[in-house]
Motif scaffolding. Structure first.
Motif, PDB file in Angstrom:
ATOM      1  N   THR A  14       0.792  -1.230   0.000  1.00 24.05           N
ATOM      2  CA  THR A  14       0.000   0.000   0.000  1.00 24.05           C
ATOM      3  C   THR A  14       0.824   1.279   0.000  1.00 24.05           C
ATOM      4  N   SER A  15       2.133   1.190   0.052  1.00 20.51           N
ATOM      5  CA  SER A  15       3.015   2.360  -0.068  1.00 20.51           C
ATOM      6  C   SER A  15       3.856   2.203  -1.332  1.00 20.51           C
ATOM      7  N   SER A  51      -3.242   3.861  -5.621  1.00 18.84           N
ATOM      8  CA  SER A  51      -3.964   2.634  -5.975  1.00 18.84           C
ATOM      9  C   SER A  51      -4.942   2.847  -7.123  1.00 18.84           C
ATOM     10  N   SER A  52      -5.182   4.111  -7.508  1.00 21.09           N
ATOM     11  CA  SER A  52      -6.104   4.370  -8.615  1.00 21.09           C
ATOM     12  C   SER A  52      -5.510   5.229  -9.730  1.00 21.09           C
ATOM     13  N   THR A  53      -4.245   5.649  -9.608  1.00 22.94           N
ATOM     14  CA  THR A  53      -3.604   6.419 -10.682  1.00 22.94           C
ATOM     15  C   THR A  53      -2.268   5.796 -11.044  1.00 22.94           C
ATOM     16  N   SER A  77      -2.475  -2.472  -6.739  1.00 21.16           N
ATOM     17  CA  SER A  77      -3.788  -2.046  -7.198  1.00 21.16           C
ATOM     18  C   SER A  77      -4.755  -3.159  -6.825  1.00 21.16           C
ATOM     19  N   GLY A  78      -5.706  -2.878  -5.967  1.00 21.87           N
ATOM     20  CA  GLY A  78      -6.617  -3.913  -5.501  1.00 21.87           C
ATOM     21  C   GLY A  78      -6.319  -4.281  -4.064  1.00 21.87           C
ATOM     22  N   GLY A  79      -6.949  -5.358  -3.616  1.00 16.20           N
ATOM     23  CA  GLY A  79      -6.888  -5.727  -2.214  1.00 16.20           C
ATOM     24  C   GLY A  79      -5.738  -6.611  -1.803  1.00 16.20           C
ATOM     25  N   SER A  80      -4.920  -7.064  -2.753  1.00 19.95           N
ATOM     26  CA  SER A  80      -3.820  -7.985  -2.427  1.00 19.95           C
ATOM     27  C   SER A  80      -2.485  -7.406  -2.867  1.00 19.95           C
ATOM     28  N   ASP A  81      -1.437  -7.707  -2.096  1.00 24.52           N
ATOM     29  CA  ASP A  81      -0.089  -7.300  -2.480  1.00 24.52           C
ATOM     30  C   ASP A  81       0.291  -7.965  -3.801  1.00 24.52           C
TER      31      ASP A  81
END
Length: 94
Positions: A14-15, A51-53, A77-81
């Motif tokens: 997420t980073s 996560s969206s650009t 992008s999405g819920g998983s690494d």
């Protein structure tokens, strides 16, 4: 002809993350080959994706020349690494 000089696997979460600087500065590395396992977004301009650009890659094999790879930043992008399998290479003309 492409010769692999080093390799690693990077977990993209997420980073925003970059490729390992010490591997990019190997004197003979001029190309990076990556297999993306999962879904991520990236910019090769030095900007940080979200996560969206950013450009999206899903389960793909991609190559970058050293200048682009040095500026590359990635985020899942999405819920998983995502896992990025990286080979640091030297490309030589035959």
């Amino acid at each position: 002809m492409i010769t692999a000089l080093d390799a690693e696997t990077i977990t993209v979460s997420t980073s925003a993350v970059k490729l390992t600087a010490s591997k990019l500065t190997h004197p003979n590395v001029n190309k990076v080959i990556m297999y993306i396992e999962g879904s991520l977004r990236y910019w090769s301009s030095g900007l940080a994706p979200t996560s969206s650009t950013g450009m999206i890659l899903v389960d793909e094999l991609v190559q970058f020349d050293l200048p682009e790879a040095s500026e590359l930043k990635m985020i899942r992008s999405g819920g998983s690494d995502a896992k990025v399998h990286v080979q640091y290479c030297q490309e030589r003309n035959a």
